[in-house]
Design an enzyme around this catalytic site. Structure first.
Site, PDB file in Angstrom:
ATOM      1  N   ASP A   1       0.860  -1.174   0.000  1.00 38.16           N
ATOM      2  CA  ASP A   1       0.000   0.000   0.000  1.00 38.16           C
ATOM      3  C   ASP A   1       0.903   1.233   0.000  1.00 38.16           C
ATOM      4  O   ASP A   1       2.105   1.129   0.281  1.00 38.16           O
ATOM      5  CB  ASP A   1      -0.889  -0.044   1.255  1.00 38.16           C
ATOM      6  CG  ASP A   1      -1.789   1.163   1.382  1.00 38.16           C
ATOM      7  OD1 ASP A   1      -2.316   1.596   0.346  1.00 38.16           O
ATOM      8  OD2 ASP A   1      -1.950   1.676   2.496  1.00 38.16           O
ATOM      9  N   LYS A   2       0.352   2.381  -0.302  1.00 35.51           N
ATOM     10  CA  LYS A   2       1.158   3.608  -0.296  1.00 35.51           C
ATOM     11  C   LYS A   2       0.963   4.401   0.994  1.00 35.51           C
ATOM     12  O   LYS A   2       1.874   4.544   1.792  1.00 35.51           O
ATOM     13  CB  LYS A   2       0.808   4.486  -1.505  1.00 35.51           C
ATOM     14  CG  LYS A   2       1.676   5.747  -1.596  1.00 35.51           C
ATOM     15  CD  LYS A   2       1.276   6.622  -2.756  1.00 35.51           C
ATOM     16  CE  LYS A   2       0.051   7.454  -2.448  1.00 35.51           C
ATOM     17  NZ  LYS A   2       0.306   8.524  -1.457  1.00 35.51           N
TER      18      LYS A   2
ATOM     19  N   GLU B   1      -8.507  14.315   7.938  1.00 34.03           N
ATOM     20  CA  GLU B   1      -9.516  15.219   8.484  1.00 34.03           C
ATOM     21  C   GLU B   1      -8.921  16.141   9.532  1.00 34.03           C
ATOM     22  O   GLU B   1      -9.227  17.332   9.566  1.00 34.03           O
ATOM     23  CB  GLU B   1     -10.669  14.408   9.074  1.00 34.03           C
ATOM     24  CG  GLU B   1     -11.521  13.707   8.031  1.00 34.03           C
ATOM     25  CD  GLU B   1     -12.904  13.372   8.555  1.00 34.03           C
ATOM     26  OE1 GLU B   1     -12.998  12.975   9.721  1.00 34.03           O
ATOM     27  OE2 GLU B   1     -13.878  13.527   7.794  1.00 34.03           O
TER      28      GLU B   1
ATOM     29  N   PHE C   1     -18.033   9.004   4.613  1.00 40.52           N
ATOM     30  CA  PHE C   1     -17.117   8.637   3.521  1.00 40.52           C
ATOM     31  C   PHE C   1     -17.156   7.129   3.299  1.00 40.52           C
ATOM     32  O   PHE C   1     -17.257   6.348   4.248  1.00 40.52           O
ATOM     33  CB  PHE C   1     -15.690   9.064   3.889  1.00 40.52           C
ATOM     34  CG  PHE C   1     -14.655   8.628   2.887  1.00 40.52           C
ATOM     35  CD1 PHE C   1     -14.363   9.423   1.783  1.00 40.52           C
ATOM     36  CD2 PHE C   1     -13.980   7.426   3.036  1.00 40.52           C
ATOM     37  CE1 PHE C   1     -13.415   9.025   0.859  1.00 40.52           C
ATOM     38  CE2 PHE C   1     -13.034   7.023   2.118  1.00 40.52           C
ATOM     39  CZ  PHE C   1     -12.750   7.828   1.024  1.00 40.52           C
TER      40      PHE C   1
ATOM     41  N   ASP D   1      -1.365  -1.098   5.976  1.00 38.62           N
ATOM     42  CA  ASP D   1      -1.635  -0.668   7.349  1.00 38.62           C
ATOM     43  C   ASP D   1      -3.107  -0.418   7.623  1.00 38.62           C
ATOM     44  O   ASP D   1      -3.489  -0.213   8.765  1.00 38.62           O
ATOM     45  CB  ASP D   1      -0.863   0.624   7.647  1.00 38.62           C
ATOM     46  CG  ASP D   1      -1.436   1.824   6.903  1.00 38.62           C
ATOM     47  OD1 ASP D   1      -1.560   2.895   7.521  1.00 38.62           O
ATOM     48  OD2 ASP D   1      -1.772   1.688   5.720  1.00 38.62           O
TER      49      ASP D   1
END
Length: 1099
Positions: free
Chosen positions: A392-393, A481, A523, A799
């Site tokens: 993942d990034k 956020e 979201f 993660d």
């Protein structure tokens, strides 16, 4: 009496299928209706596998499903029922040892699970019965009970929130034990029951709840703002009342963590293949001996010599039956070629070896005060066999520590802190000042940032609780956020919290503005945006929305996009995470309709997610674009160095991210996944939209890229890993929509071979970037690579909760203990604090684990073939009479005591190369890739070595026995002395062979190697020095002591050990000479014959 029905939970007239009705407090809604108590499961949590009554049968059944255990059970039964040459003890005792050790290990693990279950099940809870608080154990909660939960207590089951101590019926909950998110989430009581805040008033409630049947998804639930999940903790709220709707094994927590699939390593598959080969060797030996026995007995004198006449019963025995029993007897005689004790040794090696990862201080992270964690020890060696790394990034390659960098309002760029209330800004042209209209837009934008979020406030009193010194601490499940709210604060608009359903914002003039929060459109990764609907003090209803540019631009006015789009693209190239902000005013009539639709969708029992998504889509249209934000997510420490090391080790690294292409590409260059000389091949929406028919354009690009790579890497170049360093490097970029087109291409299309061509391209690229990926697509990518020819080993690292699917799909799953929660770490096989730890985990631990266990497997088969081959050869000299060569005690103790501890110590402690050398030179990882040490070549080497040594043991001793006597007093040794000499040479040779292979000596290695040899000598003296009353024949009495009284025997044993080990010693000498003459001796590996030889310039 207070009566009320909560059937509003099932608003809508759809057919209610698969629902349950829960009566609050077990009271019927109507006095005229008869109350029939429904049967639901109790609140006991059962994570254990066994009970006291089923442990023995269930555990034995599971153990005998393993082919080696079942085989030895059959052999044991044959020994019991058929007249075999060896005692049943010889196979029964080792089998009993293996079964017992495994059962104790599994029983202990299950006892720990029982203990953990009891801690939960026996916890004290309070139930409201007859208007009184009644103390009970958690396991006695029933569906319908009203439960009281106090601050900092965990919810004992899934509850619908009826009321809380706050006037607005809210409570704050953390779900760290469910998904690892430590932020506080707000939950709301059912509106009709907010006022019932005491035990007396709550007992007057007469209500029924109709809800759906239990399902495992944590985020798909009835009225998620009302549902409190088991395992979550009540925070910042003194007390709440809730009614139990799901209990015990039907709670979402229990359902969510069941049925995790078991992963098997490549080494286990190799062991099974070797077992089949050795089983074939065993059957062949037994068949050959049986055949030769009857050929030899075809001569009457051999069949029935004068000294051994047959009985009448033996003469009348059916010949085919006799041949079958002889075949079984030979099977029993040679059965030790199958190493039953290897399984328990492998399990112990994996279990004990996994502690080295947990104990490694280099994996300790001071920031989170944690180190690495091993969730499964079955895959340790797989860490040394990885071919593909999927990462993942955000939060994995980057810190997931967001910092507000800049924003854009109507095309004007804002960077740094504003001076006073003047909106000083920069544009692409000269510096300009905003007029009044622009000032309103500026404030509107900042209000949107202050209101459109799910951030919670926690007040920390800094000095003696003085209010003026208190600081605002923001908490949220998303670091983005918090960064945006802090960004708004930097420009003068401060979010100061929610009170009684009203969001409060302090503006630039230090005035408090209040907005009633009407709805939050949360979201989700499909919509890629979130919105809030608020009501101003003037009565205006506004919708604020923020989300990805691809999710917002299609829903705003076209003429507003151009200026902001340029700013967003520029920020993406710089590597920033961008979000677009929009708003719209909602008329009161429209809001009534929207409010009704939202409530109906939230309360729907069937297809709730689809209905809510449709309502959200209808609401979030015809918006006005205000601007965009840019947030920086810094690269993790040593992320670039780690990826470089993985590339140098021959691993292919793929980045799978939900971010936009420009941002992800910039990150890939920063972390050196793409080099400056890497030629990028793009398969994105932009590249295929040039043509009217996307499939045709996609097909053209695939063929073009495939031809280019075939020209660069012709079929003759077998070693792609080496070719990468000699040819142009290629990288591939693909997005989610193009991937969907490839995977779901129409069957009638002439280009339905997209997938195979795409895979050919991927295999020849050194790095691949997949952007705009949904979680399911990440898993699809991993599955696709797993199924490639050759079944490459895949590793996924991430993660967040959106990485769980690919972590579970890959052969090895690594979870980062990150800021997006611990769901990835919980579902992984291994978890580490940072991405940089992957380097040592693979290049050092993975390399060593694989070498150790591969050596263990080969050594076990080797030493058992050495053990049984002399027994096979002995049959040619004893008339195939099934006469054992070794005493029963030696047969039993060989694998259990004499040779087990040295190889276990080796497989735990061996470091044939220093750990620093392994991490500093990643190319060494390629030496063991492709399961190199368990391929046919090394297997044949070990097999022929065992055959050579077994032949030397037998014929060397046989040659010595050609002399008439080995003693000065002319006494002649017997067959038990012959077997004991062979066995002594055997034990010393296989143990010293392991000593020759050992490169890293510790006191433990010395103790077990020399201690095992000393124990063998001591045992032999002890076993032969006493007349044992339970033995019918004292055939080993004084044999060992008498044997060692002869100088000739001593010399013979030493000579045979040297001859057996001579080829190995010679090869080590030759290897060392070659190493010294090499140009770069530092890169040459120590002698390990089963290592793979590759001509990559350093071997």
């Amino acid at each position: 009496m207070f009566r009320r029905s909560l059937n509003r939970f099932c608003a809508g007239e759809e057919k209610r299928v698969g629902t349950r009705t829960v009566f609050v407090g077990h009271h019927p809604v109507s006095e005229t209706e008869t109350y029939v108590a429904q049967k639901f499961c109790d609140n006991r949590i059962v994570s254990s596998k066994y009970t006291l009554w089923n442990f023995l049968p269930k555990n034995l059944f599971e153990q005998f499903r393993r082919i080696a255990n079942f085989y030895f059970l059959i052999i044991f039964l044959v020994q019991v029922t058929v007249d075999t040459p060896t005692s049943p003890v010889t196979s029964g005792l080792p089998l009993f040892f293996v079964i017992t050790v495994t059962a104790i290990k599994q029983g202990y693990e299950d006892w720990l699970r029982h203990r953990a279950d009891n801690e939960v099940n026996k916890r004290t809870v309070y139930i409201i019965e007859n208007a009184k608080r009644v103390r009970k154990e958690s396991e006695k909660i029933k569906v319908g009970d009203v439960v009281e939960v106090q601050a900092d207590e965990t919810f004992p089951c899934d509850l619908i929130l009826l009321s809380s101590c706050t006037s607005d019926g809210t409570c704050y909950v953390t779900t760290a034990s469910l998904d690892g998110e430590s932020n506080c989430k707000t939950h709301y009581a059912v509106r009709d029951t907010i006022a019932l805040c005491t035990a007396e008033s709550i007992d007057t409630l007469r209500a029924a709840i109709e809800c759906e049947q239990p399902q495992p998804d944590l985020y798909k639930s009835l009225g998620p703002e009302n549902l409190l999940l088991k395992g979550a903790t009540l925070k910042n709220t003194k007390k709440i009342y809730g009614v139990a709707v799901y209990t015990g094994m039907e709670t979402k927590m229990a359902l969510n963590y069941q049925g995790k699939s078991q992963k098997r390593s490549a080494v286990e598959k190799s062991i099974n293949a070797f077992l089949i080969v050795y089983l074939f060797i065993l059957l062949t030996k037994a068949a050959v001996c049986t055949t030769l026995k009857y050929i030899w007995q075809s001569i009457p004198y051999n069949d029935e010599p004068w000294y051994n006449q047959k009985t009448q019963k033996e003469r009348e025995t059916f010949k085919v039956l006799k041949m079958f029993t002889d075949f079984l007897s030979f099977m029993v005689l040679f059965n030790f070629i199958i190493p039953v004790s290897m399984y328990v040794t492998v399990e112990m090696q994996k279990f004990l070896g996994s502690f080295f990862i947990s104990w490694d201080k280099d994996f300790y992270d001071e920031e989170i005060n944690e180190g690495a964690l091993v969730n499964t020890s079955d895959l340790n060696e797989e860490l040394g066999q990885v071919d593909y790394v999927f990462t993942d990034k955000t939060g994995t390659l980057t810190e997931n520590s967001m910092e507000f960098v800049e924003c854009c309002i109507d095309g004007h760029k804002y960077k740094g802190v504003t001076q006073e209330a003047d909106g000083l800004s920069q544009t692409d042209g000269p510096l300009t000042y905003f007029d009044k209209a622009d000032k309103n837009r500026e404030e509107l934008f900042l209000r949107a940032l202050s209101l459109c979020h799910t951030v919670e406030i926690k007040t920390n009193d800094a000095v003696d609780g003085a209010p003026e010194s208190s600081e605002l601490a923001y908490m949220s499940s998303s670091p983005d956020e918090i960064a945006l709210v802090k960004g708004a604060k930097k420009y003068g608009f401060t979010f100061v919290g929610i009170h009684n359903g009203h969001m409060r914002v302090e503006n630039q003039r230090k005035e408090i503005e209040e907005y009633e929060l009407l709805h939050t459109l949360n979201f989700d990764p499909v919509r890629r945006r979130m919105s809030v609907i608020v009501k101003t003090q003037a009565g205006d209803i506004l919708l604020f929305c923020k989300g990805a540019d691809s999710a917002v631009f299609p829903r705003v006015q076209n003429h507003e996009i151009e200026l902001t789009k340029a700013h967003v693209e520029r920020n993406a190239v710089d590597g920033y995470r961008t979000l677009c902000v929009a708003f719209k005013e909602i008329a009161p009539d429209d809001y009534e309709r929207i409010d009704r639709q939202l409530i109906e969708a939230k309360m729907a029992l069937q297809d709730r997610e689809e209905k809510m998504e449709k309502v959200f889509d209808d609401i979030e249209t015809n918006m006005n674009l205000i601007g965009a934000t840019a947030v920086e997510d810094k690269l993790q420490d040593q992320a670039a160095e780690t990826i470089e090391a993985l590339h140098a080790a021959g691993l292919k690294v793929w980045v799978l991210t939900g971010d936009k292409m420009e941002t992800a590409k910039s990150t890939c260059y920063a972390c050196r996944l793409f080099q400056t000389n890497t030629e990028l091949l793009e398969l994105t929406t932009k590249t295929i939209e040039e043509c009217e028919r996307k499939e045709d354009r996609l097909h053209e690009l695939l063929i073009e890229y495939c031809k280019k790579l075939r020209h660069e890497f012709p079929k003759g170049s077998r070693n792609l890993k080496k070719a990468w360093t000699e040819h142009q490097e290629y990288g591939l970029i693909i997005d989610g929509s193009t991937l969907s087109l490839i995977l779901n291409s129409s069957q009638d299309s002439s280009s339905n071979n997209y997938k195979s061509v795409f895979l050919q391209i991927c295999m020849k690229c050194t790095a691949v970037l997949c952007c705009r990926m949904a979680p399911l697509q990440k898993a699809q990518i991993v599955r696709m690579v797993k199924n490639l020819k050759g079944s490459p080993i895949t590793l996924s690292i991430g993660d967040g909760a959106n990485d769980v699917s690919m972590i579970l799909e890959s052969h090895v799953g690594i979870g980062i203990k990150g800021k997006e929660g611990r769901q990835a770490a919980r579902n992984s096989d291994y978890s580490v604090p940072k991405f940089k730890h992957l380097k040592k985990l693979l290049l050092a631990h993975g390399h060593l684990y694989y070498v150790r266990i591969a050596h263990l497997v080969q050594y076990f088969f080797y030493k058992n073939l050495c053990f049984i081959l002399p027994q096979f050869l002995y049959q040619f000299f004893c008339g195939f009479s099934q006469q054992p060569l070794y005493d029963a005690a030696y047969l039993t103790m060989y694998n259990i005591c004499f040779t087990s501890l040295p190889i276990l110590a080796y497989s735990l402690l061996e470091q044939h190369i220093n750990i620093d050398a392994l991490t500093s030179d990643p190319r060494l990882y390629m030496k063991i890739s492709g399961n190199a040490m368990l391929q046919l070549g090394p297997f044949l080497y070990w097999t022929f070595l065992a055959a050579f040594e077994g032949t030397v043991f037998f014929f060397g001793t046989y040659f010595i026995f050609q002399t008439s006597s080995l003693e000065e007093n002319a006494k002649v040794y017997g067959n038990w002395t012959f077997g004991t000499i062979v066995f002594t040479v055997l034990v010393f040779t296989v143990t010293l062979k392991l000593a020759l292979d050992t490169r890293f000596w510790t006191w433990i290695n010395h103790f077990v190697i020399w201690g095992s040899l000393a124990f063998y000598v001591f045992f032999s003296f002890f076993w032969g020095g006493i007349v044992w009353p339970f033995l019918k024949q004292q055939r080993m009495y004084f044999v060992f002591a008498q044997m060692l009284s002869s100088v000739s025997t001593w010399l013979a044993i030493i000579l045979l050990i040297f001859i057996s080990l001579f080829p190995e010693i010679l090869l080590i000498v030759l290897k060392n000479v070659r190493r010294r003459s090499a140009r770069n001796p530092n890169l040459e590996l120590p002698m390990l014959l089963s290592y793979k030889h590759i001509d990559s310039g350093f071997s």
